[in-house]
Scaffold this motif. Structure first.
Motif, PDB file in Angstrom:
ATOM      1  N   ARG A  17       0.833  -1.204   0.000  1.00  0.00           N
ATOM      2  CA  ARG A  17       0.000   0.000   0.000  1.00  0.00           C
ATOM      3  C   ARG A  17       0.867   1.252   0.000  1.00  0.00           C
ATOM      4  NH1 ARG A  17      -4.240  -0.229  -1.775  1.00  0.00           N
ATOM      5  NH2 ARG A  17      -5.290  -1.641  -0.325  1.00  0.00           N
ATOM      6  N   ALA A  22      -3.658   3.841  -2.547  1.00  0.00           N
ATOM      7  CA  ALA A  22      -4.720   3.944  -1.547  1.00  0.00           C
ATOM      8  C   ALA A  22      -5.833   4.837  -2.063  1.00  0.00           C
ATOM      9  CB  ALA A  22      -4.174   4.482  -0.226  1.00  0.00           C
ATOM     10  N   ALA A  25      -7.710   2.995  -4.812  1.00  0.00           N
ATOM     11  CA  ALA A  25      -8.491   1.874  -4.276  1.00  0.00           C
ATOM     12  C   ALA A  25      -9.701   2.387  -3.498  1.00  0.00           C
ATOM     13  CB  ALA A  25      -7.620   0.994  -3.383  1.00  0.00           C
ATOM     14  N   ARG A  26      -9.525   3.504  -2.776  1.00  0.00           N
ATOM     15  CA  ARG A  26     -10.674   4.065  -2.048  1.00  0.00           C
ATOM     16  C   ARG A  26     -11.758   4.519  -3.016  1.00  0.00           C
ATOM     17  NH1 ARG A  26      -7.144   6.577   1.553  1.00  0.00           N
ATOM     18  NH2 ARG A  26      -7.027   5.272   3.414  1.00  0.00           N
ATOM     19  N   ILE A  29     -13.600   1.535  -4.148  1.00  0.00           N
ATOM     20  CA  ILE A  29     -14.536   1.047  -3.126  1.00  0.00           C
ATOM     21  C   ILE A  29     -15.816   1.872  -3.157  1.00  0.00           C
ATOM     22  CG2 ILE A  29     -14.917   0.957  -0.624  1.00  0.00           C
ATOM     23  CD1 ILE A  29     -12.012   0.015  -0.330  1.00  0.00           C
ATOM     24  N   ASP A  30     -15.647   3.208  -3.218  1.00  0.00           N
ATOM     25  CA  ASP A  30     -16.842   4.058  -3.255  1.00  0.00           C
ATOM     26  C   ASP A  30     -17.708   3.747  -4.462  1.00  0.00           C
ATOM     27  OD1 ASP A  30     -16.415   5.409  -0.921  1.00  0.00           O
ATOM     28  OD2 ASP A  30     -15.142   6.937  -1.845  1.00  0.00           O
ATOM     29  N   TYR A  32     -17.833   0.965  -6.124  1.00  0.00           N
ATOM     30  CA  TYR A  32     -18.472  -0.354  -5.983  1.00  0.00           C
ATOM     31  C   TYR A  32     -19.681  -0.270  -5.051  1.00  0.00           C
ATOM     32  CZ  TYR A  32     -19.413  -5.247  -5.160  1.00  0.00           C
ATOM     33  OH  TYR A  32     -20.048  -6.454  -5.085  1.00  0.00           O
ATOM     34  N   LEU A  33     -19.527   0.452  -3.938  1.00  0.00           N
ATOM     35  CA  LEU A  33     -20.643   0.555  -2.991  1.00  0.00           C
ATOM     36  C   LEU A  33     -21.833   1.263  -3.628  1.00  0.00           C
ATOM     37  CD1 LEU A  33     -18.828   1.345   0.392  1.00  0.00           C
ATOM     38  CD2 LEU A  33     -19.733  -0.837  -0.424  1.00  0.00           C
ATOM     39  N   PRO A  36     -23.228  -1.953  -6.573  1.00  0.00           N
ATOM     40  CA  PRO A  36     -22.689  -3.281  -6.244  1.00  0.00           C
ATOM     41  C   PRO A  36     -23.083  -4.346  -7.269  1.00  0.00           C
ATOM     42  CG  PRO A  36     -24.526  -2.738  -4.808  1.00  0.00           C
ATOM     43  CD  PRO A  36     -24.266  -1.518  -5.632  1.00  0.00           C
ATOM     44  N   ASP A  37     -22.250  -5.372  -7.379  1.00  0.00           N
ATOM     45  CA  ASP A  37     -22.576  -6.543  -8.206  1.00  0.00           C
ATOM     46  C   ASP A  37     -23.835  -7.223  -7.681  1.00  0.00           C
ATOM     47  OD1 ASP A  37     -20.306  -6.199  -9.628  1.00  0.00           O
ATOM     48  OD2 ASP A  37     -19.226  -7.933  -8.797  1.00  0.00           O
ATOM     49  N   GLN A  38     -24.595  -7.786  -8.584  1.00  0.00           N
ATOM     50  CA  GLN A  38     -25.698  -8.670  -8.210  1.00  0.00           C
ATOM     51  C   GLN A  38     -25.246 -10.085  -8.542  1.00  0.00           C
ATOM     52  OE1 GLN A  38     -28.944  -7.747  -7.247  1.00  0.00           O
ATOM     53  NE2 GLN A  38     -28.558  -5.546  -7.289  1.00  0.00           N
ATOM     54  N   ARG A 173     -33.811  -0.194   1.836  1.00  0.00           N
ATOM     55  CA  ARG A 173     -33.130   1.054   1.497  1.00  0.00           C
ATOM     56  C   ARG A 173     -34.131   2.152   1.158  1.00  0.00           C
ATOM     57  NH1 ARG A 173     -28.894  -2.169  -1.548  1.00  0.00           N
ATOM     58  NH2 ARG A 173     -27.129  -2.188  -0.112  1.00  0.00           N
ATOM     59  N   GLU A 178     -32.530   4.312   8.065  1.00  0.00           N
ATOM     60  CA  GLU A 178     -31.290   3.552   8.215  1.00  0.00           C
ATOM     61  C   GLU A 178     -31.651   2.144   8.683  1.00  0.00           C
ATOM     62  OE1 GLU A 178     -30.295   5.240  12.708  1.00  0.00           O
ATOM     63  OE2 GLU A 178     -28.785   5.366  11.141  1.00  0.00           O
TER      64      GLU A 178
ATOM     65  N   LEU B  61      -8.276  -1.267   3.581  1.00  0.00           N
ATOM     66  CA  LEU B  61      -9.243  -0.201   3.327  1.00  0.00           C
ATOM     67  C   LEU B  61     -10.668  -0.639   3.644  1.00  0.00           C
ATOM     68  CD1 LEU B  61      -7.704   1.087  -0.013  1.00  0.00           C
ATOM     69  CD2 LEU B  61      -7.363   1.976   2.303  1.00  0.00           C
ATOM     70  N   TRP B  62     -10.983  -1.891   3.328  1.00  0.00           N
ATOM     71  CA  TRP B  62     -12.332  -2.377   3.641  1.00  0.00           C
ATOM     72  C   TRP B  62     -12.538  -2.457   5.149  1.00  0.00           C
ATOM     73  CZ3 TRP B  62     -16.315  -2.500   0.426  1.00  0.00           C
ATOM     74  CH2 TRP B  62     -16.078  -2.577  -0.951  1.00  0.00           C
ATOM     75  N   ARG B  65     -13.208   0.937   6.358  1.00  0.00           N
ATOM     76  CA  ARG B  65     -14.566   1.313   5.991  1.00  0.00           C
ATOM     77  C   ARG B  65     -15.574   0.693   6.957  1.00  0.00           C
ATOM     78  NH1 ARG B  65     -16.289   4.455   1.654  1.00  0.00           N
ATOM     79  NH2 ARG B  65     -18.545   4.417   1.693  1.00  0.00           N
ATOM     80  N   ARG B  73     -22.665   3.858  13.863  1.00  0.00           N
ATOM     81  CA  ARG B  73     -23.908   3.336  14.423  1.00  0.00           C
ATOM     82  C   ARG B  73     -23.793   3.027  15.925  1.00  0.00           C
ATOM     83  NH1 ARG B  73     -28.116   1.648  11.218  1.00  0.00           N
ATOM     84  NH2 ARG B  73     -28.984   1.375  13.276  1.00  0.00           N
ATOM     85  N   THR B 241     -21.084  -5.611   0.486  1.00  0.00           N
ATOM     86  CA  THR B 241     -22.444  -5.052   0.522  1.00  0.00           C
ATOM     87  C   THR B 241     -23.499  -6.075   0.928  1.00  0.00           C
ATOM     88  OG1 THR B 241     -22.893  -5.696  -1.751  1.00  0.00           O
ATOM     89  CG2 THR B 241     -21.895  -3.525  -1.425  1.00  0.00           C
TER      90      THR B 241
END
Ligand code: SF4
Lengths: 217, 462
Positions: A17, A22, A25-26, A29-30, A32-33, A36-38, A173, A178, B61-62, B65, B73, B241
Motif C-alpha cells: 500500500r 490507496a 483503491a478508495r 470502493i466508493d 463499488y458501494l 454493487p454486483d448482483q 433502502r 437507516e 481499506l475495507w 470502511r 452506528r 455489501t
C-alpha cells in the motif's frame, strides 16, 4: 504501537500500500458501494405467494391465507384451539385493535416476558425464494416477541412478499432511514440437529411458526 | 499426540464410526439436493469467490470502511493481535460493565483464544448456549469434533447420562426430551446474562453490520437480551455489501447443513435505539488477527476466503473415517489441515498436510473455490524446504531421486524389488507385512506384484 496499527500496518505492507494506490483503491470502493454486483438470481417459478408458501411449509412452518383483516383474529383463535394452545398472547401494537376479545382471545400489546407462550407479529416483508420472514427491530416491533414465546404467529400481507433477498434490501433502502438495530430473517421454527443429527424443533426459540397471509391488502 | 496416533484411536471407536456414517449420508445428500435448487451453482460460487477476493485484495481499506460505519452506528471496534489479546479485551469489557454472567453463541475465534478459561479466571461465568457446545462445556470442556455439529461423536445415551448427572434430573431417553431439558436449563441463563458473546459469519462494510447465522435461536438470544454484545471474529470476515451477503447466504447454509437457508439469519447494526424495548445498549467488535494478516497477499491468501461451512470436511474421505478430534485443534478436515499449520506454526502440525489423499473432493465442493489440495501440497513443499520431514523419509526420497536419475540402475533395482515383493507375498495376491515398512501394512495389505516390472513386460511385447 496499538494492535490496530500493527495489524493494519502488516496488511498494508503485504499489499504494497502507498498513498497513490490507496487513493485509487478508495475511489474504487466508493464506486463499488454505489453500484454493487448482483449475484446470479435463482428463478422463482410461478406465483410468488405460492412459492413463499411452499418454501415456508418445507421449513416446518404452517401457512394459511385470509382475505380481510377482520378474518385475522378468528384465524388465530382457530389455530390456537386446534393445537390446544393457550388463548393468551402478546402482539405488536399495530395489531392491538384486531378484535381479539370478540374472537375469544386475550391478546395484550406489551413488552414480552420469558414466560409468554404465544407471540403475534407482522413483518417488514417476506422472501419467496427461501420462505423467510424479514422482521426489523424497533420500538413498536421488538425483536424478542418473535423469539421468546413457544408459538410465533406472523401476519404477512401478500403484497409484502418479494422474490429474493436482494429485493428485501431494496425495500429496506427505500423505506427505512437507516438499518434497524436487528434485522431478522426467520425461516421456520427454531431447531437443532446436534444430538445424533436428529432434527428437533424448538431448540431455544419457537416450537412452531404459523404464517397467516393476508390477501388483497 | 500426533494425527497418526489419534487417527488410530478414532478408527477403533465404534460409536464415532457409526455417527460418522450417518452424518456422511445426511450432510452430503442434503447438500447435493440444496445445491440443485440454485439454477447456476457454479456461477454463484464464482461470484462468491470474486466478492471475497474483492475485500481481501484491499483488506486494510475495507476494514477501515467497516470500522467507520460500525462506529457511526454506535458500536466500538477493537482489535486483537492474538488469542491473549482477545481474552484481555473481552475481560476488560466485561469488567467495565460489571458483568457476572456471559451467554455465548458459537464463536470459533473464542475457541481459538481459549476465552472461556480467561473469563472463568476473571470470575465471570461463561455459558455456552449452542446445544452441542453446551453439552461439551458441561462435560469438562471437551473439545468439539465438527465445526457445525460439535458433538458429532456422541451417542444420545452419553448425552442422557451427562444431563442426568449435571442437571440432577431423571434421565431422559429420547432426543426431543433432552433438547427440551436443555432449553429449560438455558432459558434462565439467557434472561439473566449481562453480556452476550457471538461470532460473526460476515461483517458488512457498507453498513457496519455483523451477519449471524443460527438454527437454534441462541444467536438471537445472546444478541437481543443482554445489555452488552461482543462480536469476536476474524479480520478476514469483511464483505462489501448487502447484495454480496445475499449471494453468500445462498451458499453458506446449503454447503453447511444442506438447508436452503438457516432458520435464523440476523443482521445486527449498532446499539439499541432510544425507544427500543430490547437490544444491547453497548456493542463491541473484537477483530482478531491471530495469523490472518500475515496470509494476506501471500501464497496461502486464498484460504482467507473460507466461510467455515464445513463442506470440505463432510466430503473428505479422511475426515469421514477419523472425525474431527484426530486433527487436534479447533479446525478439522481439509480446511483445518491448512489453517492449523498456518496459524499454529508449520512445525507444530507436521502430519496434518499429509492427512489427505489429495482427491479434490473438498476443492470441488468448496463454495468459495479454495483450491484446498493445491494449498495442502504447497504446505508439504514447505515442510520439505524447512527440513521438517522425518530423516528416514528424507533419506529415502534422496536415494530414490538419485536412482531415478540413473536409468540402468533404476531398472535393475526395480527388477530386484518386484521379485523380492513377489517372494514376500508367498504365492498370495497380497502382502500382509511389508518388510522394510511394516507400519504401512498395519491397517491395510500391500498388493503383491506379478513378478516382472512394467519395462520388462513392455520389452517382451515389442
Ligand atoms: S475451505 Fe471451503 S468448504 Fe471448507 S469450510 Fe472453508 S469455505 Fe467451506
Amino acid at each position: 504501537m496499538s494492535s490496530r496499527e500493527d495489524i493494519l500496518g502488516r496488511i498494508r505492507a503485504r499489499l504494497g500500500r502507498n498513498p497513490d494506490n490507496a487513493a485509487s483503491a478508495r475511489a474504487a470502493i466508493d464506486s463499488y458501494l454505489g453500484a454493487p454486483d448482483q449475484g446470479p438470481q435463482p428463478r422463482i417459478a410461478g406465483d410468488r405467494v405460492a412459492h413463499f408458501r411452499e418454501k415456508s411449509e418445507a421449513q416446518s412452518s404452517t401457512v394459511e391465507e385470509v382475505l380481510t383483516p377482520a378474518a385475522l383474529a378468528p384465524a388465530v383463535a382457530r389455530y390456537l384451539a386446534r393445537h390446544e394452545l393457550p388463548r393468551q398472547a402478546v402482539c405488536w401494537p399495530e395489531f392491538s385493535g384486531l378484535g381479539w376479545r370478540e374472537a375469544g382471545l386475550d391478546v395484550e400489546s406489551r413488552g414480552v416476558l420469558g414466560t409468554d407462550l404465544v407471540g403475534i407479529t407482522g413483518c417488514f416483508c417476506a422472501v419467496a425464494e427461501t420462505g423467510s420472514l424479514m422482521l426489523c427491530s424497533g420500538p413498536e416491533t421488538p425483536a424478542a416477541l418473535s423469539l421468546l414465546p413457544e408459538t410465533h404467529i406472523a401476519i404477512v400481507p401478500a403484497a409484502r412478499i418479494v422474490s429474493r433477498m436482494e429485493e428485501a434490501w431494496r425495500l429496506a433502502r427505500a423505506e427505512l432511514p437507516e438499518l434497524p438495530r436487528a434485522l431478522n430473517f426467520i425461516s421456520g421454527p427454531s431447531r437443532t440437529g446436534d444430538i445424533e443429527q436428529t432434527i428437533v424443533l424448538g431448540a431455544h426459540g419457537p416450537y412452531r411458526v404459523h404464517i397467516i397471509i393476508l390477501r388483497g391488502h | 499426540m500426533h494425527f497418526k496416533a489419534r487417527a488410530g484411536q478414532k478408527l477403533a471407536d465404534v460409536v464415532l464410526q457409526e455417527n460418522l456414517r450417518k452424518a456422511k449420508s445426511k450432510f452430503v445428500d442434503m447438500r447435493a439436493r440444496a445445491i440443485a435448487e440454485l439454477d447456476d451453482f457454479e456461477a454463484t460460487r464464482e461470484a462468491a469467490k470474486v466478492l471475497r477476493d474483492r475485500t481481501l485484495d484491499d483488506l486494510d481499506l475495507w476494514l477501515e470502511r467497516f470500522e467507520l460505519e460500525a462506529t457511526r452506528r454506535g458500536a466500538t471496534v477493537l482489535w486483537a493481535k492474538d488469542g491473549a489479546e482477545v481474552c484481555q479485551r473481552v475481560v476488560d469489557i466485561a469488567r467495565r460493565h460489571g458483568v457476572k454472567k456471559v451467554t455465548k453463541s458459537k464463536s470459533m475465534l473464542s475457541e481459538e483464544a481459549g476465552l472461556n478459561q480467561a473469563l472463568e479466571d476473571a470470575g465471570i461465568q461463561p455459558v455456552e448456549t449452542d446445544l452441542g457446545e453446551y453439552i461439551l462445556q458441561i462435560n469438562d470442556n471437551e473439545p468439539p469434533s465438527h465445526i457445525i455439529a460439535p458433538v458429532f461423536h456422541k451417542r444420545k445415551e452419553e448425552v442422557s447420562a451427562l444431563f442426568a448427572r449435571v442437571h440432577k434430573l431423571a434421565a431422559k431417553t429420547d432426543i426431543e426430551a433432552m433438547t427440551r431439558e436443555a432449553r429449560e436449563v438455558l432459558r434462565p441463563h439467557f434472561l439473566s446474562a449481562d453480556m452476550g458473546i457471538s461470532g460473526g459469519n460476515f461483517l458488512v462494510a457498507e453498513t457496519g453490520s455483523v451477519a449471524l447465522v443460527t438454527n437454534e435461536g441462541n444467536g438471537r438470544m445472546v444478541t437481543t437480551l443482554p445489555r452488552v454484545h461482543v462480536v469476536v471474529t476474524g479480520i478476514e470476515k469483511v464483505i462489501p455489501t448487502l447484495e454480496d451477503l445475499a449471494t453468500l447466504m445462498r451458499l453458506l447454509p446449503r454447503s453447511a447443513t444442506g438447508q436452503s437457508i438457516s432458520n435464523y439469519f440476523s443482521l445486527l447494526t449498532g446499539v439499541k435505539h432510544a425507544e427500543d424495548q430490547d437490544g444491547p445498549a453497548h456493542m463491541y467488535f473484537v477483530l482478531v488477527d491471530s495469523g490472518r494478516a500475515d496470509l494476506v497477499g501471500g501464497e496461502f491468501a486464498e484460504m482467507l476466503r473460507c466461510i467455515r461451512c464445513g463442506a470440505c470436511m463432510n466430503h473428505c474421505p479422511v475426515y469421514q473415517a477419523v472425525g474431527g478430534h484426530a486433527y487436534g485443534w479447533v479446525y478439522p478436515g481439509p480446511m483445518g489441515s491448512i489453517l492449523t499449520p498456518l496459524f499454529a506454526g508449520i512445525e507444530n502440525a507436521v502430519d496434518l498436510p499429509q492427512a489427505a489423499t489429495l482427491c479434490n473432493q473438498c476443492g470441488v465442493v468448496c463454495p468459495v473455490k479454495i483450491p484446498l489440495p493445491d494449498l495442502l501440497r504447497r504446505l508439504r513443499e514447505k515442510q520439505v524446504e524447512q527440513r521438517l520431514r522425518p530423516t528416514a523419509e528424507r533419506l529415502a526420497l534422496t536415494a530414490w531421486a538419485w536412482l531415478a536419475r540413473h536409468p540402468a540402475l533404476y531398472a535393475l533395482a526395480t527388477r530386484i524389488g518386484v521379485r523380492y515383493l513377489k517372494w514376500l507375498a508367498g504365492g498370495e495376491d497380497r502382502i500382509r507385512v511389508l518388510g522394510l515398512a511394516p507400519e504401512w501394512t498395519l491397517g491395510r495389505d500391500f498388493p503383491a506384484p506379478e513378478g516382472k516390472t512394467f519395462r520388462e513386460l513392455y520389452a517382451q511385447k515389442h
